[in-house]
Design a protein around this motif. Structure first.
Motif, PDB file in Angstrom:
ATOM      1  N   MET A   1     -28.790  17.243 -16.783  1.00 39.20           N
ATOM      2  CA  MET A   1     -29.073  16.085 -15.962  1.00 39.20           C
ATOM      3  C   MET A   1     -28.086  14.958 -16.273  1.00 39.20           C
ATOM      4  O   MET A   1     -27.543  14.350 -15.362  1.00 39.20           O
ATOM      5  N   PHE A   2     -27.876  14.689 -17.564  1.00 40.59           N
ATOM      6  CA  PHE A   2     -26.938  13.622 -17.918  1.00 40.59           C
ATOM      7  C   PHE A   2     -25.503  14.009 -17.580  1.00 40.59           C
ATOM      8  O   PHE A   2     -24.688  13.149 -17.252  1.00 40.59           O
ATOM      9  N   ARG A   3     -25.237  15.293 -17.657  1.00 42.50           N
ATOM     10  CA  ARG A   3     -23.891  15.762 -17.288  1.00 42.50           C
ATOM     11  C   ARG A   3     -23.643  15.528 -15.807  1.00 42.50           C
ATOM     12  O   ARG A   3     -22.553  15.105 -15.414  1.00 42.50           O
ATOM     13  N   HIS A   8     -21.017  12.397 -11.465  1.00 36.92           N
ATOM     14  CA  HIS A   8     -21.095  11.544 -10.272  1.00 36.92           C
ATOM     15  C   HIS A   8     -20.523  10.163 -10.556  1.00 36.92           C
ATOM     16  O   HIS A   8     -19.851   9.573  -9.698  1.00 36.92           O
ATOM     17  N   ALA A   9     -20.791   9.619 -11.733  1.00 32.23           N
ATOM     18  CA  ALA A   9     -20.261   8.300 -12.073  1.00 32.23           C
ATOM     19  C   ALA A   9     -18.750   8.332 -12.216  1.00 32.23           C
ATOM     20  O   ALA A   9     -18.069   7.348 -11.906  1.00 32.23           O
ATOM     21  N   PRO A  13     -17.293   5.468  -9.071  1.00 35.42           N
ATOM     22  CA  PRO A  13     -17.609   4.398 -10.031  1.00 35.42           C
ATOM     23  C   PRO A  13     -18.576   3.350  -9.491  1.00 35.42           C
ATOM     24  O   PRO A  13     -19.192   2.618 -10.258  1.00 35.42           O
ATOM     25  N   GLY A  14     -18.763   3.295  -8.188  1.00 33.72           N
ATOM     26  CA  GLY A  14     -19.702   2.356  -7.606  1.00 33.72           C
ATOM     27  C   GLY A  14     -21.157   2.706  -7.907  1.00 33.72           C
ATOM     28  O   GLY A  14     -22.055   1.881  -7.729  1.00 33.72           O
ATOM     29  N   GLN A  18     -25.924   1.273 -10.197  1.00 30.72           N
ATOM     30  CA  GLN A  18     -27.187   1.847  -9.744  1.00 30.72           C
ATOM     31  C   GLN A  18     -27.850   2.642 -10.867  1.00 30.72           C
ATOM     32  O   GLN A  18     -29.061   2.553 -11.069  1.00 30.72           O
ATOM     33  N   PHE A  19     -27.080   3.397 -11.625  1.00 27.10           N
ATOM     34  CA  PHE A  19     -27.631   4.146 -12.757  1.00 27.10           C
ATOM     35  C   PHE A  19     -28.160   3.196 -13.830  1.00 27.10           C
ATOM     36  O   PHE A  19     -29.199   3.455 -14.438  1.00 27.10           O
TER      37      PHE A  19
END
Length: 81
Positions: A1-3, A8-9, A13-14, A18-19
């Protein structure tokens, strides 16, 4: 999940703010739920202390934030049980 979040980040980078806000919201909600579960009105042990709310003194502050109420000078309005 963190991967997946990291990938995605890295691509977009936008999404980083949100995260961050999502993590802050989930953390705040979890901490508030823990605070509610540890309150005096919750009975986890019914055998030893079936009514824990009757053992509170009248100056106990029930609210998270009490702006206009001075609980130190509050008169007792109920009988002793």
């Amino acid at each position: 999940m963190f991967r997946t979040i990291y990938r995605h980040a890295k691509k977009h980078p936008g999404l980083i703010p949100q995260f961050i806000f999502l993590l802050a919201g989930v953390s705040g909600a979890s901490l508030y739920l823990i605070r509610l579960a540890r309150g005096p009105h919750v009975s986890w042990d019914r055998r030893n202390n079936p009514e824990p709310w009757n053992k509170l003194d009248p100056t106990y502050q029930y609210k998270l934030v009490a702006i206009n109420t001075d609980y130190e000078r509050l008169k007792k309005e109920g009988p002793d049980f």
